[in-house]
Design a protein around this motif. Structure first.
Motif, mmCIF file in Angstrom:
data_model
loop_
_atom_site.group_PDB
_atom_site.id
_atom_site.type_symbol
_atom_site.label_atom_id
_atom_site.label_comp_id
_atom_site.label_asym_id
_atom_site.label_seq_id
_atom_site.Cartn_x
_atom_site.Cartn_y
_atom_site.Cartn_z
ATOM 1 N N TYR A 1 3.765 12.484 0.877
ATOM 2 C CA TYR A 1 3.381 12.206 2.261
ATOM 3 C C TYR A 1 3.974 13.263 3.199
ATOM 4 O O TYR A 1 3.274 13.830 4.049
ATOM 5 N N GLY B 1 0.797 -1.208 0.000
ATOM 6 C CA GLY B 1 0.000 0.000 0.000
ATOM 7 C C GLY B 1 0.834 1.265 0.000
ATOM 8 O O GLY B 1 2.061 1.254 -0.125
ATOM 9 N N PHE B 2 0.115 2.361 0.166
ATOM 10 C CA PHE B 2 0.748 3.671 0.039
ATOM 11 C C PHE B 2 1.855 3.902 1.066
ATOM 12 O O PHE B 2 2.948 4.355 0.719
ATOM 13 N N TYR B 3 1.603 3.610 2.334
ATOM 14 C CA TYR B 3 2.608 3.891 3.356
ATOM 15 C C TYR B 3 3.884 3.075 3.138
ATOM 16 O O TYR B 3 4.982 3.546 3.422
ATOM 17 N N ALA C 1 -2.768 10.287 -3.906
ATOM 18 C CA ALA C 1 -2.729 9.070 -3.093
ATOM 19 C C ALA C 1 -2.444 9.399 -1.629
ATOM 20 O O ALA C 1 -3.041 8.806 -0.727
ATOM 21 N N SER D 1 6.030 9.300 -3.615
ATOM 22 C CA SER D 1 5.097 9.022 -2.515
ATOM 23 C C SER D 1 5.638 9.583 -1.208
ATOM 24 O O SER D 1 4.885 10.167 -0.418
ATOM 25 N N THR E 1 -5.621 10.829 -0.110
ATOM 26 C CA THR E 1 -6.578 9.754 0.133
ATOM 27 C C THR E 1 -6.179 8.954 1.362
ATOM 28 O O THR E 1 -7.012 8.627 2.212
ATOM 29 N N ASP E 2 -4.886 8.663 1.488
ATOM 30 C CA ASP E 2 -4.377 7.936 2.649
ATOM 31 C C ASP E 2 -4.620 8.735 3.921
ATOM 32 O O ASP E 2 -5.091 8.196 4.927
ATOM 33 N N ARG E 3 -4.322 10.011 3.884
ATOM 34 C CA ARG E 3 -4.515 10.872 5.057
ATOM 35 C C ARG E 3 -5.980 10.951 5.463
ATOM 36 O O ARG E 3 -6.329 10.879 6.626
#
Length: 144
Positions: A101, A5-7, A133, A97, A136-138
């Protein structure tokens, strides 16, 4: 089990962010480590327990997966990199990313558009997908 995933992309990209700082920053690794830690403290991007050594900073730039890199270091490196006249950009999706972030973590934007519009012009295209992205994650984390 490896993260997905993103993280996980953020963590994989953090070493490249630190490497960018080491490449473009002015000074030897010890000086750049000091600048990074002091900037984190002054700009309130984190509270390093201690100033890392230049060797530690170099190890972070080569880290496999970036798990040992403290977020204050990535956040501060992005803070400094976006202000550089060299206009650096991330080299790949993982690094983008990490930049996106950290950009969002450094800001308190209420809307995606304000975070995107605040990016320097040279970063708007390279970070477009990653910033979406990251946003969206945040937003997903706010629901927890």
């Amino acid at each position: 089990m490896p993260q997905s995933g993103f993280y996980a992309k953020v963590r994989r990209g953090l070493p490249a962010v630190i490497a960018h700082w080491l490449t473009l920053g002015q000074g030897d690794a010890d000086r750049l480590a000091l600048i990074l830690a002091e900037t984190a403290r002054v700009a309130k991007l984190g509270e390093p327990e201690a100033t890392p050594s230049g060797a530690t900073l170099q190890a972070w730039s080569r880290a496999d997966g970036g798990e040992e890199i403290p977020l204050w270091a990535g956040r501060t490196a992005v803070f400094l990199l976006v202000q550089m006249p060299a206009r650096p950009v991330p080299a790949d999706d993982d690094e983008a990313s990490a930049w996106a972030y950290c950009w969002l973590r450094n800001r308190a934007d209420e809307a995606y558009e304000s975070a995107a519009d605040a990016l320097p012009g040279h970063l708007q295209a390279p970070l477009a997908a990653a910033l979406k992205a990251a946003w969206t994650d945040r937003q997903g984390l706010r629901l927890v």
